[in-house]
Write an enzyme that holds these catalytic residues in place. Sequence first.
Site, PDB file in Angstrom:
ATOM      1  N   SER A 150     -79.149 -14.457 -14.745  1.00 52.57           N
ATOM      2  CA  SER A 150     -79.099 -14.896 -16.148  1.00 52.57           C
ATOM      3  C   SER A 150     -79.800 -13.837 -17.005  1.00 52.57           C
ATOM      4  CB  SER A 150     -79.748 -16.278 -16.300  1.00 52.57           C
ATOM      5  OG  SER A 150     -79.619 -16.752 -17.627  1.00 52.57           O
ATOM      6  N   THR A 151     -80.878 -14.206 -17.692  1.00 51.10           N
ATOM      7  CA  THR A 151     -81.547 -13.289 -18.612  1.00 51.10           C
ATOM      8  C   THR A 151     -81.970 -12.002 -17.907  1.00 51.10           C
ATOM      9  OG1 THR A 151     -82.441 -15.264 -19.656  1.00 51.10           O
ATOM     10  CG2 THR A 151     -83.347 -13.144 -20.358  1.00 51.10           C
ATOM     11  N   HIS A 202     -74.734 -15.790 -16.357  1.00 47.27           N
ATOM     12  CA  HIS A 202     -74.642 -16.639 -17.545  1.00 47.27           C
ATOM     13  C   HIS A 202     -74.202 -15.807 -18.744  1.00 47.27           C
ATOM     14  CE1 HIS A 202     -77.886 -19.469 -15.654  1.00 47.27           C
ATOM     15  NE2 HIS A 202     -76.689 -19.647 -15.124  1.00 47.27           N
ATOM     16  N   MET A 206     -83.851 -17.054 -16.732  1.00 42.49           N
ATOM     17  CA  MET A 206     -84.663 -18.211 -17.098  1.00 42.49           C
ATOM     18  C   MET A 206     -84.095 -19.480 -16.449  1.00 42.49           C
ATOM     19  SD  MET A 206     -83.551 -19.124 -21.034  1.00 42.49           S
ATOM     20  CE  MET A 206     -83.740 -17.485 -21.712  1.00 42.49           C
ATOM     21  N   ASP A 226     -81.288 -22.586 -12.461  1.00 41.87           N
ATOM     22  CA  ASP A 226     -79.915 -22.581 -11.961  1.00 41.87           C
ATOM     23  C   ASP A 226     -79.797 -21.634 -10.774  1.00 41.87           C
ATOM     24  OD1 ASP A 226     -77.162 -23.106 -11.836  1.00 41.87           O
ATOM     25  OD2 ASP A 226     -76.691 -21.419 -13.144  1.00 41.87           O
TER      26      ASP A 226
END
Length: 349
Positions: free
Chosen positions: A169-170, A195, A288, A291
Amino acid sequence: MPQKIRVMVVDDSLVFRSWLVQSLGEDSRFEVVGYAVNALDAKNKLPLLKPDIMTLDIEMPGMTGLEFLKQVLPSHPVPVILVSSLNMRVFDALAAGAVDFVRKPEEGKRDAFLRSLKAKLAIGSNAHVRIPQAAAAPAPRTTASIPRVSSPSGTGTTGPIDLIAIGASTGGTEAILEVVRQFPARMPGIVITQHMPPGFTSMYAERLNRICKLEVREAKHGDKVQPGLILLAPGGLQMRVVRMGVGYSVTCTDEEKVSGHKPSVDVLFTSVASVVKNKAIGVILTGMGADGAAGMLRMRKAGAYTIGQDKETCVVYGMPMEAHKIGAVCQQSALTNIPQLVMARLAKS
């Protein structure tokens, strides 16, 4: 009372900038310490305002957001959340050190935009800002064999590997690139969930395809998982690996969010645990939230070899931390060492 997060807003649109300043100012978590009308204005104000984090438009007259990042981040490493239209330059800006991005809202979708932006500002204010090194040239497509390197010890079940699953993600766009660009063309099929909203995933796949030795494309429903091919989960859909004869394919379907995301890493990892079992490698990278943690635990319990990025090299040590906490990770590693761990597991098989 927790200390408010000091935010600086940079956007050349008076209407959008004013709305954003007002909206963030109404949230008790944030204090808007100032704004800039363009990148040059931001460059001058940043040392004075000393924000914890800033929002940055990419397309602005004069100095662009990308030029701003390249000039300013080395001396002022402040976390930056990009606020951008659908634009390939987002990935250049992420490569230049921006932490994350949010797509500028369409009419009627400002509430969803604000929720996403506020979440990323709250987490991103504590992010590790990565100062980029000089970019490497795109690698030529070759058919080099997997090198024989020292094998990981005591983790995972020895046996043939059919598939590698990666989730992030991030900070993940650059982390994924750093991993997969090290792989030779001769690799098992790779499936990735990062993401990212619709539209951006196809552009990101194109970017990876230009740089990596493997073929990379945005996945379509029914695509076959093949050696030498990376399939990227499309934004706005859930991607799963399913059995197809003696091999595997992917399904890409419009469903509810899982673990707060669509695509979700948990969805991908859970499917891999179910159908690929111990013939898989799982990698969870910076991001973050949680998930992917539960899905990776299922993978490990099914016999897969699992790797988590370590805290020191994550932009945000969230997803790998949660996976590690519940015992889903066979081995934690610095980002630069993850390709070698994957290759070692393949050599062992």
